[in-house]
Scaffold this motif. Sequence first.
Motif, PDB file in Angstrom:
ATOM      1  N   ARG A  22       0.848  -1.213   0.000  1.00 32.95           N
ATOM      2  CA  ARG A  22       0.000   0.000   0.000  1.00 32.95           C
ATOM      3  C   ARG A  22       0.872   1.247   0.000  1.00 32.95           C
ATOM      4  O   ARG A  22       0.606   2.208  -0.713  1.00 32.95           O
ATOM      5  N   LYS A  23       1.956   1.171   0.808  1.00 27.83           N
ATOM      6  CA  LYS A  23       2.863   2.312   0.873  1.00 27.83           C
ATOM      7  C   LYS A  23       3.434   2.608  -0.511  1.00 27.83           C
ATOM      8  O   LYS A  23       3.508   3.761  -0.937  1.00 27.83           O
ATOM      9  N   LYS A  24       3.775   1.474  -1.178  1.00 27.59           N
ATOM     10  CA  LYS A  24       4.357   1.625  -2.515  1.00 27.59           C
ATOM     11  C   LYS A  24       3.333   2.242  -3.471  1.00 27.59           C
ATOM     12  O   LYS A  24       3.638   3.181  -4.212  1.00 27.59           O
ATOM     13  N   VAL A  25       2.104   1.679  -3.402  1.00 28.91           N
ATOM     14  CA  VAL A  25       1.028   2.201  -4.262  1.00 28.91           C
ATOM     15  C   VAL A  25       0.812   3.681  -3.975  1.00 28.91           C
ATOM     16  O   VAL A  25       0.665   4.497  -4.886  1.00 28.91           O
ATOM     17  N   LEU A  26       0.803   4.027  -2.675  1.00 29.97           N
ATOM     18  CA  LEU A  26       0.567   5.430  -2.305  1.00 29.97           C
ATOM     19  C   LEU A  26       1.716   6.315  -2.789  1.00 29.97           C
ATOM     20  O   LEU A  26       1.492   7.431  -3.255  1.00 29.97           O
ATOM     21  N   GLU A  27       2.937   5.775  -2.666  1.00 24.11           N
ATOM     22  CA  GLU A  27       4.091   6.558  -3.148  1.00 24.11           C
ATOM     23  C   GLU A  27       3.959   6.807  -4.646  1.00 24.11           C
ATOM     24  O   GLU A  27       4.184   7.907  -5.139  1.00 24.11           O
ATOM     25  N   GLU A  28       3.557   5.722  -5.368  1.00 21.37           N
ATOM     26  CA  GLU A  28       3.353   5.846  -6.818  1.00 21.37           C
ATOM     27  C   GLU A  28       2.231   6.849  -7.100  1.00 21.37           C
ATOM     28  O   GLU A  28       2.323   7.680  -7.999  1.00 21.37           O
ATOM     29  N   ALA A  29       1.155   6.717  -6.258  1.00 19.85           N
ATOM     30  CA  ALA A  29      -0.021   7.577  -6.464  1.00 19.85           C
ATOM     31  C   ALA A  29       0.350   9.049  -6.329  1.00 19.85           C
ATOM     32  O   ALA A  29      -0.236   9.907  -7.006  1.00 19.85           O
ATOM     33  N   LYS A  30       1.306   9.323  -5.444  1.00 24.95           N
ATOM     34  CA  LYS A  30       1.699  10.720  -5.244  1.00 24.95           C
ATOM     35  C   LYS A  30       2.227  11.334  -6.549  1.00 24.95           C
ATOM     36  O   LYS A  30       2.173  12.546  -6.732  1.00 24.95           O
ATOM     37  N   LYS A  31       2.735  10.444  -7.415  1.00 19.45           N
ATOM     38  CA  LYS A  31       3.295  10.957  -8.680  1.00 19.45           C
ATOM     39  C   LYS A  31       2.189  11.303  -9.682  1.00 19.45           C
ATOM     40  O   LYS A  31       2.442  11.978 -10.677  1.00 19.45           O
ATOM     41  N   ILE A  32       0.993  10.755  -9.440  1.00 21.67           N
ATOM     42  CA  ILE A  32      -0.089  11.036 -10.405  1.00 21.67           C
ATOM     43  C   ILE A  32      -0.677  12.409 -10.095  1.00 21.67           C
ATOM     44  O   ILE A  32      -1.254  12.627  -9.032  1.00 21.67           O
ATOM     45  N   VAL A  33      -0.465  13.314 -11.009  1.00 19.91           N
ATOM     46  CA  VAL A  33      -0.990  14.669 -10.798  1.00 19.91           C
ATOM     47  C   VAL A  33      -2.064  14.910 -11.848  1.00 19.91           C
ATOM     48  O   VAL A  33      -1.820  14.709 -13.042  1.00 19.91           O
ATOM     49  N   ILE A  34      -3.261  15.285 -11.378  1.00 15.44           N
ATOM     50  CA  ILE A  34      -4.319  15.550 -12.366  1.00 15.44           C
ATOM     51  C   ILE A  34      -4.399  17.057 -12.631  1.00 15.44           C
ATOM     52  O   ILE A  34      -4.122  17.862 -11.743  1.00 15.44           O
ATOM     53  N   GLU A  35      -4.750  17.370 -13.847  1.00 16.34           N
ATOM     54  CA  GLU A  35      -4.873  18.791 -14.195  1.00 16.34           C
ATOM     55  C   GLU A  35      -6.166  19.031 -14.949  1.00 16.34           C
ATOM     56  O   GLU A  35      -6.658  18.132 -15.645  1.00 16.34           O
ATOM     57  N   GLU A  36      -6.674  20.215 -14.812  1.00 19.36           N
ATOM     58  CA  GLU A  36      -7.922  20.518 -15.505  1.00 19.36           C
ATOM     59  C   GLU A  36      -7.633  20.703 -16.998  1.00 19.36           C
ATOM     60  O   GLU A  36      -6.657  21.358 -17.367  1.00 19.36           O
ATOM     61  N   ASP A  37      -8.474  20.108 -17.812  1.00 18.52           N
ATOM     62  CA  ASP A  37      -8.331  20.218 -19.271  1.00 18.52           C
ATOM     63  C   ASP A  37      -8.981  21.543 -19.709  1.00 18.52           C
ATOM     64  O   ASP A  37     -10.200  21.683 -19.672  1.00 18.52           O
ATOM     65  N   SER A  38      -8.128  22.487 -20.129  1.00 17.50           N
ATOM     66  CA  SER A  38      -8.645  23.830 -20.423  1.00 17.50           C
ATOM     67  C   SER A  38      -9.469  23.868 -21.709  1.00 17.50           C
ATOM     68  O   SER A  38     -10.146  24.854 -21.992  1.00 17.50           O
ATOM     69  N   SER A  39      -9.417  22.772 -22.491  1.00 13.01           N
ATOM     70  CA  SER A  39     -10.199  22.778 -23.733  1.00 13.01           C
ATOM     71  C   SER A  39     -11.674  22.431 -23.469  1.00 13.01           C
ATOM     72  O   SER A  39     -12.516  22.560 -24.354  1.00 13.01           O
ATOM     73  N   LEU A  40     -11.975  21.976 -22.251  1.00 14.82           N
ATOM     74  CA  LEU A  40     -13.372  21.601 -21.953  1.00 14.82           C
ATOM     75  C   LEU A  40     -14.222  22.854 -21.740  1.00 14.82           C
ATOM     76  O   LEU A  40     -13.692  23.910 -21.399  1.00 14.82           O
ATOM     77  N   PRO A  41     -15.547  22.727 -21.936  1.00 16.05           N
ATOM     78  CA  PRO A  41     -16.405  23.906 -21.760  1.00 16.05           C
ATOM     79  C   PRO A  41     -16.302  24.465 -20.327  1.00 16.05           C
ATOM     80  O   PRO A  41     -16.023  23.707 -19.395  1.00 16.05           O
ATOM     81  N   THR A  42     -16.514  25.768 -20.181  1.00 14.59           N
ATOM     82  CA  THR A  42     -16.495  26.387 -18.854  1.00 14.59           C
ATOM     83  C   THR A  42     -17.624  25.788 -18.015  1.00 14.59           C
ATOM     84  O   THR A  42     -18.770  25.735 -18.468  1.00 14.59           O
ATOM     85  N   PRO A  43     -17.324  25.308 -16.803  1.00 15.61           N
ATOM     86  CA  PRO A  43     -18.388  24.684 -16.004  1.00 15.61           C
ATOM     87  C   PRO A  43     -19.316  25.720 -15.387  1.00 15.61           C
ATOM     88  O   PRO A  43     -18.908  26.858 -15.164  1.00 15.61           O
ATOM     89  N   ILE A  44     -20.564  25.322 -15.091  1.00 15.44           N
ATOM     90  CA  ILE A  44     -21.441  26.221 -14.334  1.00 15.44           C
ATOM     91  C   ILE A  44     -21.525  25.705 -12.903  1.00 15.44           C
ATOM     92  O   ILE A  44     -21.510  24.507 -12.661  1.00 15.44           O
ATOM     93  N   ARG A  45     -21.580  26.636 -11.964  1.00 10.40           N
ATOM     94  CA  ARG A  45     -21.611  26.265 -10.549  1.00 10.40           C
ATOM     95  C   ARG A  45     -23.047  25.922 -10.159  1.00 10.40           C
ATOM     96  O   ARG A  45     -23.955  26.726 -10.377  1.00 10.40           O
ATOM     97  N   ILE A  46     -23.256  24.732  -9.610  1.00 12.27           N
ATOM     98  CA  ILE A  46     -24.604  24.367  -9.154  1.00 12.27           C
ATOM     99  C   ILE A  46     -24.551  23.767  -7.747  1.00 12.27           C
ATOM    100  O   ILE A  46     -23.507  23.307  -7.297  1.00 12.27           O
TER     101      ILE A  46
END
Length: 575
Positions: free
Chosen positions: A104-128
Amino acid sequence: MAETTYYIDEDVGQDSTSQNGDETSPYKSLGFAVLSHGEWHKFVTRKSDTGDAPEGSDATATSEWKPVAKAAMKKAVNYAKTQKKKAEKEQEQLVLRTKEDADRKKVLEEAKKIVIEEDSSLPTPIRIKLDDTAPEKIKLGNGSDTKGTRVRVFGRVHRERRQKEVMFLTLKDGYGLMQVIFTGPLAKTYDALTLTRETSIEILGELRAVPEGAHAPNGRELHADFYKIHSGWKAAGGEDAITNRVSKDTEHATLLDLRHLTLRGETASKVMIVRDAVEFAFNTVYKELRLRKVSPPALVQTQVEGGATLFKFGYYNEEAYLTQSSQLYLETCLPSMGDVYCIEKSFRAEKSLTRRHLAEYTHIEAELDFINFNDLLDHLEEVMCRVLEVTMADPAIKQYILDLNPEFQVPERPFTRMKYQDAIDWLVEHKIPNEHGEPHKFGDDIAEAAERRMTDIINRPIFLTHFPTEIKAFYMLKDKDDARVTESVDCLMPGVGEIVGGSMRMDEYDELMAGFAREQIDPAAYYWYTDQRKYGSSPHGGYGLGLERFLAWLCKQHTVRDCCLYPRYFGRCKP
Ligand code: 4AD
């Protein structure tokens, strides 16, 4: 291996690795000796015998060392076997856990490397908000040819469920619930893998209709494309997780100590949201009926409902009380404002621990000018039924009420009207005794238990009227046709009992003074109240409704304590 002799002495021996089992350092039990050295040795035992020791002497006679009995040996061998197996199993599990932890520690260490970013090409979201379904702004996609609206939502994790590559969340924000799906890298980040209940999260994604046959709140799910969890937004996990602090099985007293967390549960939050709707409905209905809202003081120097339940406190250099009822103040507003009402706190120093008594409760009180007793009853019926209609007209609130109280129906009008005398007869007929275990008689205060049994058997709202003068407050108007009784009313509801108390008020000065005298109250402090009878008196009346009791009935809650935010009652003034 050479055979060794091991010594067992139940009285002075010790089962410890610091012993070596020889004659000077014996073990306490045969089981331990066999477990430590194996069964192929020789085991001898002896018993201390204090029976023959001379009186007053500490000396113990000790018998000879003798080989252990066969049966004892068999038992010890079995014991050693089970212990060994247990130890092996524990060892195996430890290895497994250590490996899992490392993995699990290893998986978590690996997981720390996964960085998600917002895709700026997607439509602007509306707040609901999570319950927002307005079709003019939200379109549901179907996952293939129709795209759904891209939205931004904020909420807390109510539930979470993991499948191999996918994570399902139920998000809550106090307005509603929303099913959210994380797939791909979104389900694999460190934050996703360590996500705890109640953690706050911001999620962006596309709203799609749930696949046919599947169920989710509002028939939709949010396919997330990005989320953010600020480090300070994470909720405690492990031992300290909210689910370990409050659950269905937690004792009620603990739930009340942890009311701040209990309130996050589905039942408590539904009751509180219904409460908001009901209070709003009272305001709406009073507006419809042209009553005006006022806000009388909470710190007072007069009593309304008897000295026994007054909270006294030092007010600078004087004695004052927390108000028991705003009624007297409401009466003073009639000449200037017409019919009035208030929604304020009332305080009762009740020393009883019943399920319908609070020390601080929300009191909905109204006072009506130029009316008779029948007008008062009709108005009360109208207000209660209209409030229920207005409350139930909101589909979300209606659903909450039905979740809490599936059989709920707005009561039929007119309510049963029953005179006190008839209630006494009914109680006698139904063999429901008074507080002293005797048949009820005229003049008895109908106690909580008897009142509730009667209401539960009749099983519909009852206006109980015309109570004897002696058991009612000083201000209640006497019935012109029967001076023994007053023009008074209690509204009783199944499951709870009395939720409303009201009456016509004495409108003549001298009569009111006699009322004070009867109750041995000095009228001096009430000059502002008695003056009403000097400057243009009128036939008038009013009532007080306990909001928590009304809710306990509407939401089928066992106690009024669960119908307010942070209940106060005998012995509790926290949190
Ligand atoms: O019957 P009560 O004591 O009547 C009065 O105070 C009147 N002066 C009201 C008026 O005519 N304006 O209280 C009225 C209602 C009760 O029927 C009950 O619903 C609620 O207030 N109530 C309590 N609720 C919770 N805890 C308590 N200790 C309560 N005492 C009264």
